[in-house]
Design an enzyme around this catalytic site. Structure first.
Site, PDB file in Angstrom:
ATOM      1  N   LYS A 118     -30.953  15.159 -25.622  1.00 38.25           N
ATOM      2  CA  LYS A 118     -31.390  16.545 -25.811  1.00 38.25           C
ATOM      3  C   LYS A 118     -32.711  16.811 -25.119  1.00 38.25           C
ATOM      4  CE  LYS A 118     -28.864  17.057 -30.043  1.00 38.25           C
ATOM      5  NZ  LYS A 118     -28.786  17.540 -31.416  1.00 38.25           N
ATOM      6  N   GLU A 202     -38.644  21.308 -33.372  1.00 32.57           N
ATOM      7  CA  GLU A 202     -38.409  22.684 -32.937  1.00 32.57           C
ATOM      8  C   GLU A 202     -38.662  23.620 -34.098  1.00 32.57           C
ATOM      9  OE1 GLU A 202     -34.360  23.093 -31.618  1.00 32.57           O
ATOM     10  OE2 GLU A 202     -34.805  22.309 -29.618  1.00 32.57           O
ATOM     11  N   HIS A 237     -21.197  20.785 -39.679  1.00 30.98           N
ATOM     12  CA  HIS A 237     -21.122  20.535 -38.240  1.00 30.98           C
ATOM     13  C   HIS A 237     -19.712  20.285 -37.740  1.00 30.98           C
ATOM     14  CE1 HIS A 237     -25.411  20.669 -38.441  1.00 30.98           C
ATOM     15  NE2 HIS A 237     -25.402  19.743 -39.351  1.00 30.98           N
ATOM     16  N   ARG A 294     -17.720  17.912 -21.699  1.00 38.75           N
ATOM     17  CA  ARG A 294     -16.294  17.587 -21.856  1.00 38.75           C
ATOM     18  C   ARG A 294     -15.488  18.863 -22.036  1.00 38.75           C
ATOM     19  NH1 ARG A 294     -18.727  17.218 -26.954  1.00 38.75           N
ATOM     20  NH2 ARG A 294     -17.826  18.730 -28.380  1.00 38.75           N
TER      21      ARG A 294
END
Ligand code: MV4
Length: 501
Positions: A118, A202, A237, A294
């Site tokens: 990330k 963040e 998630h 992907r």
């Protein structure tokens, strides 16, 4: 690069079939690989040739790079499509495929590597004008400095693992008093899950919408986007409902988000199919989060609204052909919704369920697509993801797609295992879903097992409910779930799963 004549599909289930179907349409031969648990699977029968890789555990089969490369050599396949999951985002695998003189139908190992981190992804993207959530640009090594930055950003903040995915290694910090404790947890979780304890912080966006953009890039530097998918309806998630287009963005935001997604792809010289993830806050400010390198589970909704076969484009790109689609020729037509049907018991904390599909009758008819990899009488293996199928509907507008989905859910007959179909019906009928006022907190805010309709008849009650919601004359507001208790009873799935290992 030469034309591809034979593709080995290094995957199973619905996505293996999905890829083989397009290969066949293109006159390309197919090789299936399978584990001992999947001997009787439709993807094995559908392929022109099939190779058993080994025992059921993924490490012995779908994740075993040596065995997969050997199967390619033995059967003279010239390309590998990895599908999603398994080896699809493994840069080392992509490199070994390339070094073996084979074509990897996907991005370069270098692109996979960058976007797999990330922090590296944000760093690459920062070469362009792309909005990102305020935070630290590097992994945290000095906590006092990090606290200083956190104070500047303002609490709550989020600690994220750079190598993270699926919410692992992610911790919300409400105030500075919690900082050290949450930091310790995030680092140890990240080390345990990814072998890399790098974390960054963040600003925490508390109620975001999750919107992602599909991109395609070729080997000649051309990159296009195929608009967005709205993926906010997810549980821990795991996405449950996806749709295209999103009802939350204007044509202007769509264009700007599309431009950003193309630039993110450009920042790592991307080719192949990819997805750029954004979160959007209440003020409709959006921020780049990460890129998935992907083909995604939910790609069909994009195919439905654009008319583009994404697998076909991936194969043409891998052959080295320039993209035949220009951005200005792409348009959104109609609306598509996908629900994921899992072998899980929504009434019991979504515990994975196992068993045999005693009854398995798919819905059909105008605007209905079912991507699956099972048949009536088959057992759902305990070794892999418990997704049974993806049910996709398409209509001229969102209301039509919702009505078709409700109808299709009620036609779908599955017995022998518990499924999330009733939960999907709950979503389709919920006022917040219908009117678009939902975010990533939808499931925890509105869902409670009591809300599941026990109606398994042919949908008159549920159709009435959706109509009344569409007519805006009823409130289906549910009580919020305060906390999801962890199930204490050892499920039969868990018991058998552990016995199997
Ligand atoms: C966030 C966020 C809020 N603020 N980052 C979740 C997994 C990973 N892909 C990123 N995630 C989030 N990052 C900031 N700064 C909220 C989430 C998030 C989320 C994102 C997309 C889809 C569903 C989600 C559910 C919970 C949290």
């Amino acid at each position: 690069m030469p034309p591809i004549r034979k593709i080995l599909v290094a995957n199973r289930g619905e996505i293996a079939l999905r890829i083989m179907r397009t290969a066949r349409e293109m006159g390309i031969a197919t090789v299936a690989v399978y584990s001992e648990a999947d001997r009787t699977s439709p993807h094995v029968r559908y392929a022109d040739e099939a190779v058993c890789l080994g025992a059921a555990p993924s490490s012995e089969s779908y994740l075993n790079i040596d065995k997969i490369l050997k199967a390619c050599q033995d059967l003279h396949a010239d390309a590998i499509h990895p599908g999603y999951g398994f080896l699809s985002e493994n840069a080392g695998f992509a490199a070994r495929v390339r070094n073996a003189g084979l074509i990897f139908i996907g991005p370069s190992p270098e692109s996979i590597e960058i976007m797999g981190s990330k922090l590296a992804a944000k760093q690459a993207a920062s070469k362009y004008n792309i909005p990102m959530v305020p935070g630290t640009p590097d992994a945290i090594d000095d906590r006092d400095e990090a606290k200083q930055i956190a104070r500047g950003i303002g609490y709550p903040i989020l600690i994220k693992a750079s190598a993270g995915g699926g919410g692992k290694g992610m911790r919300v910090v409400e105030n500075e008093a919690e900082f050290d404790e949450q930091m310790d947890r995030a680092v140890s979780e990240a080390k345990a899950a990814f072998g890399d304890g790098s974390v960054f912080i963040e600003k925490y966006i508390t109620s975001p919408k999750h919107i992602e953009i599909q991109v395609l890039g070729d080997h000649h530097g051309n990159i296009i986007h195929l608009f967005e998918r709205e993926c906010s309806i997810q549980r821990r998630h795991q996405k449950v409902v996806e749709e295209a287009p999103s009802i939350s963005i204007t044509p202007e935001i769509r264009e700007e988000m599309g431009r950003c997604a193309v630039d993110v792809a450009r920042s790592c010289n991307y080719y192949g199919a990819g997805t750029v993830e954004f979160i959007m806050n209440e003020k409709k400010n959006f921020y780049f989060l990460e890129m998935n390198t992907r083909l995604q589970v939910e790609h069909p909704v994009t195919e439905m609204i654009t008319g583009v076969d994404l697998v076909k484009e991936m194969i043409l790109i891998a052959e080295g052909r320039p993209l035949a689609i220009a951005q200005e020729n792409l348009h959104i037509r109609g609306h598509a919704i996908e629900v994921r049907v899992y072998a899980e018991d929504a009434a019991n904390h979504f515990l994975p369920d196992i068993g045999t599909l005693h009854t398995y009758v798919k819905p059909d008819g105008n605007g209905v697509r079912v991507d699956d990899g099972f048949e009536q009488g088959m057992e759902i293996p305990i070794y892999y993801d418990p997704m049974i199928s993806k049910l996709i509907t398409y209509g001229e507008d969102r209301e039509t797609a919702i009505r078709k989905m409700t109808r299709a859910i009620d036609e779908y007959q599955i017995s022998g295992v518990q499924t999330t179909l009733s939960f999907c019906r709950f979503v389709m009928q919920h006022e917040a879903f219908v009117n678009g006022s939902f975010d990533t907190n939808f499931v925890s805010r509105y869902f409670h097992p009591d809300a599941l309709s026990t109606n398994t008849g042919h949908g008159e009650a549920s159709l009435a409910a959706v109509i009344s919601v569409l007519l805006n004359n009823t409130s289906t507001e549910q009580k919020p779930v305060q906390n999801e208790e962890v199930a204490v009873n050892a499920s039969k799935w868990k018991a058998r799963r552990f016995a199997a290992h």
